[in-house]
Design an enzyme around this catalytic site. Structure first.
Site, mmCIF file in Angstrom:
data_model
loop_
_atom_site.group_PDB
_atom_site.id
_atom_site.type_symbol
_atom_site.label_atom_id
_atom_site.label_comp_id
_atom_site.label_asym_id
_atom_site.label_seq_id
_atom_site.Cartn_x
_atom_site.Cartn_y
_atom_site.Cartn_z
ATOM 1 N N SER C 95 56.094 25.310 42.190
ATOM 2 C CA SER C 95 56.082 26.696 41.899
ATOM 3 C C SER C 95 55.587 27.097 40.637
ATOM 4 C CB SER C 95 57.491 27.186 41.883
ATOM 5 O OG SER C 95 58.236 27.058 43.188
ATOM 6 N N LYS C 170 56.541 33.764 45.658
ATOM 7 C CA LYS C 170 57.644 33.037 45.101
ATOM 8 C C LYS C 170 58.043 33.667 43.953
ATOM 9 C CE LYS C 170 60.795 29.787 44.366
ATOM 10 N NZ LYS C 170 60.764 28.324 44.242
ATOM 11 N N LYS C 238 61.300 28.749 33.539
ATOM 12 C CA LYS C 238 59.824 28.490 33.720
ATOM 13 C C LYS C 238 59.217 29.603 34.812
ATOM 14 C CE LYS C 238 58.880 26.472 37.250
ATOM 15 N NZ LYS C 238 58.412 25.706 38.625
HETATM 16 N N1 LIG Z 1 64.909 22.019 42.481
HETATM 17 C C1 LIG Z 1 64.799 22.911 43.030
HETATM 18 O O1 LIG Z 1 66.096 23.383 43.588
HETATM 19 C C2 LIG Z 1 63.753 23.752 43.701
HETATM 20 C C3 LIG Z 1 62.343 23.341 42.894
HETATM 21 N N2 LIG Z 1 61.122 24.238 43.233
HETATM 22 C C4 LIG Z 1 60.117 23.939 42.481
HETATM 23 O O2 LIG Z 1 59.485 22.684 42.869
HETATM 24 C C5 LIG Z 1 58.770 22.125 42.036
HETATM 25 C C6 LIG Z 1 59.232 20.750 41.805
HETATM 26 O O3 LIG Z 1 60.501 20.794 41.577
HETATM 27 P P1 LIG Z 1 61.494 19.508 41.332
HETATM 28 O O4 LIG Z 1 61.190 18.688 42.400
HETATM 29 O O5 LIG Z 1 63.104 20.051 41.144
HETATM 30 O O6 LIG Z 1 60.940 18.934 39.738
HETATM 31 P P2 LIG Z 1 61.486 17.487 39.264
HETATM 32 O O7 LIG Z 1 61.036 17.421 37.867
HETATM 33 O O8 LIG Z 1 62.555 16.540 39.864
HETATM 34 O O9 LIG Z 1 60.281 16.550 39.996
HETATM 35 C C7 LIG Z 1 58.880 16.435 39.676
HETATM 36 C C8 LIG Z 1 58.448 15.125 39.668
HETATM 37 O O10 LIG Z 1 56.839 15.280 39.274
HETATM 38 C C9 LIG Z 1 56.418 14.108 38.665
HETATM 39 N N3 LIG Z 1 55.107 14.673 37.861
HETATM 40 C C10 LIG Z 1 55.092 15.359 36.930
HETATM 41 N N4 LIG Z 1 53.596 15.626 36.570
HETATM 42 C C11 LIG Z 1 53.126 14.538 37.361
HETATM 43 C C12 LIG Z 1 51.617 13.980 37.456
HETATM 44 N N5 LIG Z 1 50.685 14.619 36.733
HETATM 45 N N6 LIG Z 1 51.388 12.944 38.338
HETATM 46 C C13 LIG Z 1 52.265 12.672 39.278
HETATM 47 N N7 LIG Z 1 53.624 12.876 39.093
HETATM 48 C C14 LIG Z 1 54.091 14.040 37.924
HETATM 49 C C15 LIG Z 1 57.814 14.085 37.616
HETATM 50 O O11 LIG Z 1 57.651 12.836 36.910
HETATM 51 P P3 LIG Z 1 58.263 12.676 35.665
HETATM 52 O O12 LIG Z 1 59.641 13.193 35.588
HETATM 53 O O13 LIG Z 1 58.168 11.220 35.200
HETATM 54 O O14 LIG Z 1 57.380 13.469 34.724
HETATM 55 C C16 LIG Z 1 58.598 14.319 38.630
HETATM 56 O O15 LIG Z 1 59.161 13.087 39.354
HETATM 57 C C17 LIG Z 1 58.989 22.764 40.694
HETATM 58 O O16 LIG Z 1 57.735 23.813 40.616
HETATM 59 C C18 LIG Z 1 60.345 23.602 40.997
HETATM 60 O O17 LIG Z 1 60.277 25.075 40.228
HETATM 61 C C19 LIG Z 1 61.317 25.009 44.286
HETATM 62 C C20 LIG Z 1 62.479 25.350 45.066
HETATM 63 C C21 LIG Z 1 63.557 24.626 44.497
#
Ligand SMILES: NC(=O)C1=CN([C@@H]2O[C@H](COP(=O)(O)OP(=O)(O)OC[C@H]3O[C@@H](n4cnc5c(N)ncnc54)[C@H](OP(=O)(O)O)[C@@H]3O)[C@@H](O)[C@H]2O)C=CC1
Ligand SMILES: NC(=O)C1=CN([C@@H]2O[C@H](COP(=O)(O)OP(=O)(O)OC[C@H]3O[C@@H](n4cnc5c(N)ncnc54)[C@H](OP(=O)(O)O)[C@@H]3O)[C@@H](O)[C@H]2O)C=CC1
Ligand SMILES: NC(=O)C1=CN([C@@H]2O[C@H](COP(=O)(O)OP(=O)(O)OC[C@H]3O[C@@H](n4cnc5c(N)ncnc54)[C@H](OP(=O)(O)O)[C@@H]3O)[C@@H](O)[C@H]2O)C=CC1
Lengths: 293, 293, 293, 293
Positions: C95, C170, C238
């Site tokens: 998102s 979204k 965010k």
């Molecule tokens: N959680 C929810 O309920 C919901 C979330 N979303 C959206 O989904 C998206 C993801 O959310 P969510 O899964 O909760 O987030 P998280 O922070 O749990 O997961 C994101 C992951 O991406 C990794 N990451 C970040 N940058 C990189 C990169 N450059 N290369 C490789 N890996 C990377 C992070 O690693 P590290 O942490 O080590 O940086 C982490 O493991 C967001 O945009 C959120 O707004 C949408 C609906 C519901």
């Protein structure tokens, strides 16, 4: 002492001229040829890059629109940083995000270059006659050393704290100005809708507790339908964006500032971004189908 | 000319005294015995009812809290209306709903009694030294005839239009004052959260475009943690309620006024209704966990 | 078809697992070793960089926190772009700011790589059981070609327009959710202050016109004092920042969204950034000295 | 048991009819002859005053616009109070200020007459088919005794607390509904300005966390440019005025409710007071120069 000046716009040009007029050896750079030539005619030296300005100067002033422009002026290829040596000083007088000021200060400190953020308040006429207010953040000693220079450009120069404090103060100023304009807009919209003559209301209240520099400066403009800037809506949007970016970074809730920002968006969307910020009144005129005149 | 005065509170008492001091024959009434006795000691005559005041006077002033109090003073049993005869004049100096003023004027017109609404701005000290600002609505000739009397009580007397215009002007004034207080609160909350010293910020900006009577009067109070009124939160709530009742009757949208009203509710709920209205700052201090000092 | 997945967080991990479970050949990358190992145990292949993912895959999914993270994943050294060849497809399911999506699409188009923005709605449990809602922006044909893949991860997949439309949708969703939470907070704060039992109020109104998914999901949480996420305040900040950045770029005035953003700052400042976004209620509880239980 | 009904408007008429249809002996009164005659044709008895209704009935229902109308119906000359005797019951089903309900209850208690406030939710069609929601405040035993009667008119009848609780619940309901309409208006204004098709956005999000009865009922109306009420803007202004009067009496801060009230003033001022309350969207369309279709 040799001085440099980058950014010869509405504000920067007259400020630079005042430095020359005061007898200083000034090297200038701007993308606008016209402005540079005007300064050269006044006795300044032209530089072709920020780097060149820095090489020839002990203190370098920047006066550009916003944080990314300062960053570009300082750190892009051919920028100021490339011409700096230990002991020189950069004084950014642009109104920008204070967190950006702090970032620039840190990067320059690595070169042993001092940094002050010194944004100004007061428009073009005050820049011309050297009466702008300057609020300065940074090392206190560095401020004391450069105070005389700043006093050439400003009527009042006030030290407000560590690096970034100048811009934070400026943002507080801009928050208050925007809200004071909205305040008179609401008061006078109410009066107008009730059938009163805004001029009479102004006469009745402007010397009392409701009085403000904004009321004296802006309500007559609204009544005369004169929205010639002064300070443009577009610039105030920039400043409130910096204020909100800063407040969100600090997690401080500013509900009315956020509200006025939305009002400014509407004013901008209606094609009035180039108007004086007193055009905040136009939002109230639009929603309430009236004119404050 | 014989004068009457009803409502000898914080404001009414010194105003009535100034009429006596100027040599006028004054009959007074208030529920508070103390205040009446003080006036009598000064040379005024006591009345036991509003009716009695009206019988003995050509011009009757009222200075009570709000619209229902004016209504009671004028039209309740034993009230002013019962003692009025054609040709007399009622001048209400309370800050009330302008629509109520218009209603009172209509009811009195049926008795061939003239009516002016003439609310004031400036607090107790200015009431004492006769320098309050008075904004007057009503028939222009009636205003001219009574201007001299008003000038005894006020430093500036301004005619602002037909009946109700005085109070509408006062409401516009109160809207602007409330928003200007909120404006400095937001600006200084931002500065404080960013680590600045509010006193330094005040020094840097209060003479510029952000400057206002509110900033000069109220920000030092906030910094000194002095919320002694001045003008109480409770009274400002009353005034904004009148402003919003009026704006809703006219269907004019005043989003920031509505917002500040909610802020005032919170301040009141926290037990600060008796504070000076600069306590609007306490809302920002509460939500942002800081103090502007 | 060979698939890649970058970003194995709360959402990405279960989504990637669903792709493996559906029999797809999946290469994954994340900074978090644990998550990668879990996917490998499920049958996925580990990559050491985004570049490697891109080299081994025809369609590469990204599911990372925000615009700068997507930019880093795609365009940093060792990032996806370096491993892409003409004809491959990137589907960003994070998102983020829709203007950023449009920028990424343009940069990838120069490599003849297709791009869809396909953010999701619904939290971790729905990601696990494959029932999240997916809203997709981009070329319609490209969407049709990849719809089956998306349907493995989502219960509903909806095409909403050109690139960026997924994220704009979204953001509209997040604006509405935040305001609906604030709406129930205000309604129930009023009821609580008036002495009512929130549970009884809930029973009386949740099936009527005031009913909403938010009311059914969040009011019982407030009453039970359970603010375990669900969707964190930090993530909603965010999203509203992206919404306001977008609305400011378009100059569309969204006063209530701006207001809720300030409320969220207060909630965050009070240490509740990790709470479920139903903690918006805590702002109302704080200012009004009550609890909705 | 003999019943009385006062106020045969849009809602009251079908509700009264349902009582007759259920076999009850009903005496009715309204200023509107037509409505009375229609009820008489159905089998009701006409009364010429509220007093007459009260004399002939054990339980008297009122369903009139607002607090002053209830007061007039009950306590004016020839009103209900004059015909009441100890042991009778008044059930006010109008949506009014809960503090007024409490006042009426006290005055009736002096006559040993019981009082319930039982406002309803759901519009004319639900009043016709007897499926409105009824939220009841007052003595629990009195409620139990009259529950069966209320169930003739309503699909759900919920006890919510002491006298006034019915109307407080209704106000909470109206606060939430107004804000939910504003919420979808902001979300869809953003989407529209970004160039999306509101219909597609609706399809993508209405089943998710952003979903609400308001979204399902009102967004299609906005898209179809159908603002036929449903529930009129004018009535919602009345309800929010009651909500704000109540919240101000309790000193509870409701910033977004206050904001939507200002929006409704603008909608009303633009001549749309007779529109369905989904016309809140028209404010956003006006300020942002767009239409959500
Ligand atoms: N959680 C929810 O309920 C919901 C979330 N979303 C959206 O989904 C998206 C993801 O959310 P969510 O899964 O909760 O987030 P998280 O922070 O749990 O997961 C994101 C992951 O991406 C990794 N990451 C970040 N940058 C990189 C990169 N450059 N290369 C490789 N890996 C990377 C992070 O690693 P590290 O942490 O080590 O940086 C982490 O493991 C967001 O945009 C959120 O707004 C949408 C609906 C519901
Ligand atoms: N205080 C300030 O700084 C300013 C006040 N104002 C406005 O001036 C007005 C008066 O304010 P203030 O003087 O502070 O108020 P106070 O409450 O101090 O005084 C009001 C006086 O009126 C009396 N009173 C009320 N009703 C009646 C009645 N029916 N007949 C006779 N006497 C009555 C009250 O008596 P009791 O208390 O016994 O009821 C009280 O003594 C208000 O509208 C206020 O908003 C304007 C500018 C500044
Ligand atoms: N309409 C809707 O969708 C809904 C309405 N409500 C609430 O229900 C209540 C009634 O609404 P609605 O039926 O739409 O309103 P209407 O204006 O259609 O009906 C009110 C009726 O009461 C009559 N009336 C007013 N005062 C008196 C009196 N003193 N004695 C006898 N009759 C009187 C009016 O007559 P006259 O017009 O001649 O004055 C009118 O016929 C309101 O509080 C409303 O907010 C609740 C849910 C939905």
């Amino acid at each position: 002492m040799k001085l440099g000046f980058i950014g010869l716009g509405i504000m920067g040009k007259p400020m630079a001229k005042n430095l020359v007029k005061a007898g200083h050896d000034l090297t200038v750079f701007d993308f606008k040829e016209d402005a540079v030539e005007e300064l050269v005619a006044d006795g300044a030296t032209e530089a072709k890059t920020g780097k060149e300005v820095a090489e020839k100067s002990d203190v370098i002033f920047t006066m550009v629109p916003n944080s990314p422009n300062v960053e570009a002026a300082l750190f892009n290829e051919g920028g100021v940083a490339e011409g700096l040596t230990a002991g020189k000083t950069v004084i950014d007088m642009s109104s920008i995000n204070p967190l950006a000021s702090q970032g620039f200060a840190k990067r320059l400190a690595k070169l042993n270059v001092g940094f002050l953020d010194a944004p100004v308040s007061g428009g073009e006429p005050k820049a011309i006659d050297g009466s702008i207010a300057i609020m300065v953040g940074g090392d206190k000693d560095l401020y004391e050393k450069n105070k005389d220079l700043l006093e050439i450009m400003g009527g009042s120069v006030t030290y407000v704290g560590a690096v970034g404090a100048g811009n934070t103060t400026k943002l507080a100023n801009q928050v208050i100005v925007a809200l004071n304009i909205a305040a008179v807009s609401e008061g006078f919209a109410l009066a107008k809708k009730a059938g009163l003559d805004p001029k009479m209301v102004f006469d009745a209240i402007h010397t009392g507790l409701a009085g403000s520099t904004v009321m004296d400066a802006k309500v007559p403009m609204m009544i005369d339908r004169n929205f010639k800037p002064g300070f443009r809506v577009d610039l105030h949007i920039k400043d409130l964006q910096n204020a909100l970016d800063t407040s969100h970074a600090l997690h401080v809730g500013l509900p009315l500032t956020a509200e006025v920002m939305e009002i400014l968006q509407v004013v901008k969307n209606d094609g009035n971004g180039g108007d004086d910020h007193s055009a905040i009144a136009k939002f109230y005129e639009k929603i309430n189908d009236l004119t404050i005149d």
